[in-house]
Scaffold this motif. Structure first.
Motif, PDB file in Angstrom:
ATOM      1  N   LEU A 255       0.852  -1.181   0.000  1.00 54.19           N
ATOM      2  CA  LEU A 255       0.000   0.000   0.000  1.00 54.19           C
ATOM      3  C   LEU A 255       0.889   1.232   0.000  1.00 54.19           C
ATOM      4  CD1 LEU A 255      -2.596  -1.037   2.745  1.00 54.19           C
ATOM      5  CD2 LEU A 255      -3.006  -0.951   0.279  1.00 54.19           C
ATOM      6  N   ARG A 256       0.456   2.244  -0.678  1.00 58.38           N
ATOM      7  CA  ARG A 256       1.235   3.478  -0.698  1.00 58.38           C
ATOM      8  C   ARG A 256       1.312   4.077   0.705  1.00 58.38           C
ATOM      9  NH1 ARG A 256       2.783   5.288  -5.525  1.00 58.38           N
ATOM     10  NH2 ARG A 256       1.763   4.420  -7.369  1.00 58.38           N
ATOM     11  N   ASN A 257       2.463   4.676   0.969  1.00 47.56           N
ATOM     12  CA  ASN A 257       2.703   5.351   2.249  1.00 47.56           C
ATOM     13  C   ASN A 257       2.711   4.391   3.439  1.00 47.56           C
ATOM     14  OD1 ASN A 257       2.748   7.917   0.909  1.00 47.56           O
ATOM     15  ND2 ASN A 257       0.503   7.888   0.915  1.00 47.56           N
ATOM     16  N   ARG A 258       2.922   3.098   3.185  1.00 49.82           N
ATOM     17  CA  ARG A 258       3.094   2.137   4.251  1.00 49.82           C
ATOM     18  C   ARG A 258       4.491   1.543   4.139  1.00 49.82           C
ATOM     19  NH1 ARG A 258      -2.068   0.921   6.282  1.00 49.82           N
ATOM     20  NH2 ARG A 258      -0.999  -0.034   8.046  1.00 49.82           N
ATOM     21  N   ASP A 259       5.074   1.192   5.280  1.00 54.68           N
ATOM     22  CA  ASP A 259       6.466   0.747   5.271  1.00 54.68           C
ATOM     23  C   ASP A 259       6.576  -0.770   5.274  1.00 54.68           C
ATOM     24  OD1 ASP A 259       5.404   0.565   7.775  1.00 54.68           O
ATOM     25  OD2 ASP A 259       7.207   1.227   8.840  1.00 54.68           O
ATOM     26  N   PHE A 260       5.725  -1.445   4.470  1.00 57.20           N
ATOM     27  CA  PHE A 260       5.858  -2.886   4.312  1.00 57.20           C
ATOM     28  C   PHE A 260       5.716  -3.259   2.840  1.00 57.20           C
ATOM     29  CE2 PHE A 260       1.232  -2.465   5.280  1.00 57.20           C
ATOM     30  CZ  PHE A 260       0.703  -3.041   4.136  1.00 57.20           C
ATOM     31  N   TYR A 261       6.212  -4.441   2.515  1.00 59.18           N
ATOM     32  CA  TYR A 261       6.111  -4.994   1.176  1.00 59.18           C
ATOM     33  C   TYR A 261       5.873  -6.486   1.315  1.00 59.18           C
ATOM     34  CZ  TYR A 261       7.290  -5.888  -3.749  1.00 59.18           C
ATOM     35  OH  TYR A 261       7.250  -6.258  -5.063  1.00 59.18           O
ATOM     36  N   CYS A 262       4.818  -7.003   0.701  1.00 60.66           N
ATOM     37  CA  CYS A 262       4.454  -8.413   0.828  1.00 60.66           C
ATOM     38  C   CYS A 262       4.870  -9.188  -0.419  1.00 60.66           C
ATOM     39  CB  CYS A 262       2.952  -8.557   1.037  1.00 60.66           C
ATOM     40  SG  CYS A 262       2.351  -7.773   2.557  1.00 60.66           S
ATOM     41  N   ILE A 263       5.602 -10.260  -0.222  1.00 58.84           N
ATOM     42  CA  ILE A 263       5.936 -11.223  -1.266  1.00 58.84           C
ATOM     43  C   ILE A 263       5.380 -12.552  -0.764  1.00 58.84           C
ATOM     44  CG2 ILE A 263       7.742 -12.260  -2.684  1.00 58.84           C
ATOM     45  CD1 ILE A 263       9.554  -9.928  -1.914  1.00 58.84           C
ATOM     46  N   GLU A 264       4.289 -13.023  -1.367  1.00 59.58           N
ATOM     47  CA  GLU A 264       3.489 -14.088  -0.777  1.00 59.58           C
ATOM     48  C   GLU A 264       3.536 -15.369  -1.618  1.00 59.58           C
ATOM     49  OE1 GLU A 264      -0.484 -12.521  -0.147  1.00 59.58           O
ATOM     50  OE2 GLU A 264       0.345 -10.482  -0.258  1.00 59.58           O
ATOM     51  N   PRO A 265       4.116 -16.437  -1.098  1.00 57.87           N
ATOM     52  CA  PRO A 265       4.058 -17.715  -1.817  1.00 57.87           C
ATOM     53  C   PRO A 265       2.654 -18.316  -1.707  1.00 57.87           C
ATOM     54  CG  PRO A 265       5.828 -17.667  -0.161  1.00 57.87           C
ATOM     55  CD  PRO A 265       4.924 -16.529   0.127  1.00 57.87           C
ATOM     56  N   TRP A 266       2.047 -18.589  -2.843  1.00 62.31           N
ATOM     57  CA  TRP A 266       0.717 -19.189  -2.878  1.00 62.31           C
ATOM     58  C   TRP A 266       0.757 -20.448  -3.737  1.00 62.31           C
ATOM     59  CZ3 TRP A 266      -3.731 -15.116  -3.838  1.00 62.31           C
ATOM     60  CH2 TRP A 266      -3.712 -14.133  -2.814  1.00 62.31           C
ATOM     61  N   MET A 267      -0.069 -21.420  -3.384  1.00 61.76           N
ATOM     62  CA  MET A 267      -0.219 -22.597  -4.231  1.00 61.76           C
ATOM     63  C   MET A 267      -0.902 -22.253  -5.551  1.00 61.76           C
ATOM     64  SD  MET A 267      -1.294 -25.688  -1.615  1.00 61.76           S
ATOM     65  CE  MET A 267      -1.868 -26.665  -3.015  1.00 61.76           C
ATOM     66  N   GLY A 268      -1.838 -21.323  -5.526  1.00 67.14           N
ATOM     67  CA  GLY A 268      -2.588 -20.992  -6.733  1.00 67.14           C
ATOM     68  C   GLY A 268      -2.902 -19.525  -6.827  1.00 67.14           C
ATOM     69  N   LEU A 269      -3.583 -19.148  -7.897  1.00 67.66           N
ATOM     70  CA  LEU A 269      -3.975 -17.763  -8.093  1.00 67.66           C
ATOM     71  C   LEU A 269      -5.162 -17.413  -7.205  1.00 67.66           C
ATOM     72  CD1 LEU A 269      -3.820 -17.351 -11.976  1.00 67.66           C
ATOM     73  CD2 LEU A 269      -2.060 -16.862 -10.285  1.00 67.66           C
ATOM     74  N   PRO A 270      -5.461 -16.104  -7.046  1.00 68.00           N
ATOM     75  CA  PRO A 270      -6.707 -15.743  -6.372  1.00 68.00           C
ATOM     76  C   PRO A 270      -7.891 -16.412  -7.068  1.00 68.00           C
ATOM     77  CG  PRO A 270      -5.350 -13.799  -6.762  1.00 68.00           C
ATOM     78  CD  PRO A 270      -4.694 -14.922  -7.497  1.00 68.00           C
ATOM     79  N   ASN A 271      -8.877 -16.823  -6.292  1.00 70.79           N
ATOM     80  CA  ASN A 271     -10.078 -17.455  -6.830  1.00 70.79           C
ATOM     81  C   ASN A 271      -9.765 -18.752  -7.573  1.00 70.79           C
ATOM     82  OD1 ASN A 271     -12.914 -17.480  -7.087  1.00 70.79           O
ATOM     83  ND2 ASN A 271     -12.816 -16.577  -9.118  1.00 70.79           N
ATOM     84  N   SER A 272      -8.746 -19.479  -7.123  1.00 70.07           N
ATOM     85  CA  SER A 272      -8.378 -20.721  -7.796  1.00 70.07           C
ATOM     86  C   SER A 272      -9.474 -21.780  -7.694  1.00 70.07           C
ATOM     87  CB  SER A 272      -7.076 -21.266  -7.220  1.00 70.07           C
ATOM     88  OG  SER A 272      -7.223 -21.554  -5.843  1.00 70.07           O
ATOM     89  N   ILE A 273     -10.414 -21.610  -6.749  1.00 67.46           N
ATOM     90  CA  ILE A 273     -11.525 -22.548  -6.644  1.00 67.46           C
ATOM     91  C   ILE A 273     -12.324 -22.574  -7.946  1.00 67.46           C
ATOM     92  CG2 ILE A 273     -13.069 -20.792  -5.659  1.00 67.46           C
ATOM     93  CD1 ILE A 273     -13.036 -24.527  -4.719  1.00 67.46           C
ATOM     94  N   ASN A 274     -12.275 -21.467  -8.717  1.00 61.23           N
ATOM     95  CA  ASN A 274     -12.980 -21.414 -10.002  1.00 61.23           C
ATOM     96  C   ASN A 274     -12.051 -21.592 -11.194  1.00 61.23           C
ATOM     97  OD1 ASN A 274     -15.813 -20.870  -9.261  1.00 61.23           O
ATOM     98  ND2 ASN A 274     -14.972 -19.028  -8.335  1.00 61.23           N
ATOM     99  N   SER A 275     -10.857 -20.987 -11.133  1.00 57.88           N
ATOM    100  CA  SER A 275      -9.939 -21.101 -12.274  1.00 57.88           C
ATOM    101  C   SER A 275      -9.238 -22.454 -12.320  1.00 57.88           C
ATOM    102  CB  SER A 275      -8.884 -19.993 -12.213  1.00 57.88           C
ATOM    103  OG  SER A 275      -7.971 -20.218 -11.138  1.00 57.88           O
ATOM    104  N   GLY A 276      -9.059 -23.066 -11.140  1.00 61.74           N
ATOM    105  CA  GLY A 276      -8.352 -24.344 -11.067  1.00 61.74           C
ATOM    106  C   GLY A 276      -6.847 -24.217 -11.072  1.00 61.74           C
ATOM    107  N   LEU A 277      -6.312 -22.992 -11.256  1.00 61.76           N
ATOM    108  CA  LEU A 277      -4.861 -22.811 -11.341  1.00 61.76           C
ATOM    109  C   LEU A 277      -4.226 -22.924  -9.954  1.00 61.76           C
ATOM    110  CD1 LEU A 277      -4.664 -19.870 -13.898  1.00 61.76           C
ATOM    111  CD2 LEU A 277      -4.051 -22.252 -14.280  1.00 61.76           C
ATOM    112  N   GLY A 278      -3.515 -24.022  -9.717  1.00 64.40           N
ATOM    113  CA  GLY A 278      -2.880 -24.273  -8.435  1.00 64.40           C
ATOM    114  C   GLY A 278      -3.774 -24.959  -7.428  1.00 64.40           C
TER     115      GLY A 278
END
Length: 301
Positions: A255-278
Motif C-alpha cells: 500500500l502506498r505510504n506504508r512501510d511494508f512490502y508483501c511477497i506471498e508464496p501461494w499454491m494458486g492464483l486468487p479465486n483458484s476454486i474457479n480457475s483451477g490454477l494451483g
C-alpha cells in the motif's frame, strides 16, 4: 498472558504466536557488528479484533485470497450449495495447538471445528512447522482430509493455501537501489477474481522496475525450473523466497505510504476454486504437503 513461542538458533531468532493463527511475528537475523535486524512488519495491537490482521507471516488456508461464486465475493460453490469464505481463509486469526517445540522449530496444528465446518464442510487436519536455520526460516504444511461433513455425495476437499509475509522496508536512505529478481516469467496483472491480465514487466526488466512493482499489485509465475524463486535486493541486504513444486506463484502486494512490502508464496492464483490454477483436490484420507523457505543475507557494500 504471553502466548509467544521463542525460537533461537544460530543467531536467528523468531517469535511465533499460536493464539494469533500460528503466525510468525518477529524474525531477526544477525548483522555484522553483533547487531540484529527484524525483517518483518509486525501486527498492530489495535487491529486484534478485526477480521484480517496485517503483519507478521499469517497462514492462509484453505484458500489464499478471495473466492467468488458468480458475482458474489466471499462465497464459493460446493455442489449445489453456496458457502461463505472470508478472504485468506479460516485459520489466520484462530488459536492453534502446539504439538512440539525445539530450540529451532515449532510444530502447530489446527483441526476442523464447528465454525469451520459451516463454511468448509471437511474434517481437515492442518499441521504447520516453522523452523529456523542459519540465515533462513523454513515452513511446511501437512494437510489431511479426514472426511466430508455433508450427507449424500462426498466431494473432494479443495486446497489452495499460502502464506502472507509482511516485510519491513528499509529506511528511506536505503531505498535507492532495491530491485526484484526471479526465475519466473515477470510480473503479471491479476484481477481480484483471479483473471490473468497483461504482463507488467518481463523478468529481464525487473532490476530496473522495482518502484513500479513495489506499488503495483501483481503476481510472478511461470517459473523456469522446479524451484520457484524471488529475490528482493535492498542496499544492505538480500531477501529471497523459494517454494516447492506446488508453489504456483508469488503475489506482490503493498500500500502506498506504508512501510511494508508483501511477497506471498501461494499454491494458486486468487479465486483458484474457479480457475483451477494451483488448486488441489484431496480425496477422503488423502494428504498433501507444501513447503518453502525465506532467507536473509547481508550484502557486501
Amino acid at each position: 498472558m504471553n502466548s509467544l513461542i521463542c525460537l533461537n538458533f544460530g543467531g536467528v531468532k523468531a517469535l511465533c504466536d499460536p493464539i494469533l493463527g500460528g503466525r510468525i511475528t518477529l524474525l531477526e537475523f544477525p548483522l555484522r557488528g553483533g547487531l540484529q535486524r527484524d525483517i518483518l512488519w509486525n501486527p498492530r495491537t489495535e487491529q486484534e479484533k478485526s477480521a484480517w490482521i496485517h503483519g507478521g507471516i499469517p497462514i492462509l488456508f484453505p484458500f489464499a485470497g478471495n473466492v467468488w461464486a458468480g458475482a458474489q465475493k466471499g462465497y464459493y460453490a460446493n455442489g449445489d450449495s453456496i458457502l461463505p469464505m472470508p478472504i485468506h481463509g479460516l485459520v489466520h486469526n484462530k488459536p492453534w495447538s502446539v504439538d512440539s517445540i525445539g530450540v529451532d522449530f515449532v510444530c502447530l496444528s489446527f483441526h476442523a471445528d464447528a465454525d469451520t465446518l459451516k463454511k468448509y464442510p471437511w474434517h481437515f487436519s492442518l499441521k504447520f512447522t516453522w523452523r529456523i536455520n542459519t540465515h533462513s526460516l523454513t515452513y511446511r504444511a501437512d494437510v489431511h482430509n479426514r472426511g466430508y461433513e455433508g450427507s449424500g455425495a462426498k466431494y473432494p476437499m479443495p486446497v489452495s493455501m499460502g502464506i502472507h509475509p509482511y516485510f519491513k522496508l528499509a529506511e528511506p536512505e536505503e531505498k535507492k537501489e532495491p530491485y526484484l529478481v526471479s526465475n519466473g516469467g515477470g510480473i503479471q496483472e491479476v484481477s481480484p477474481e483471479g483473471k490473468e491480465g497483461s504482463l507488467i514487466h518481463k523478468s529481464s526488466e525487473l532490476p530496473q522496475s522495482w518502484q513500479h512493482s513495489l506499488y503495483h499489485n501483481g503476481i510472478i509465475r511461470n517459473f523456469a525450473d522446479e524451484v520457484p524463486r524471488v529475490e528482493f535486493f535492498q542496499k544492505q541486504h538480500c531477501l529471497s523466497l523459494e517454494g516447492d513444486a506446488l508453489t504456483n506463484c508469488f503475489v506482490l502486494w503493498s500500500l502506498r505510504n506504508r512501510d511494508f512490502y508483501c511477497i506471498e508464496p501461494w499454491m494458486g492464483l486468487p479465486n483458484s476454486i474457479n480457475s483451477g490454477l494451483g488448486l488441489r483436490h484431496l480425496q477422503e484420507q488423502e494428504k498433501l504437503q507444501w513447503s518453502g523457505r525465506i532467507q536473509f543475507e547481508e550484502r557486501s557494500l
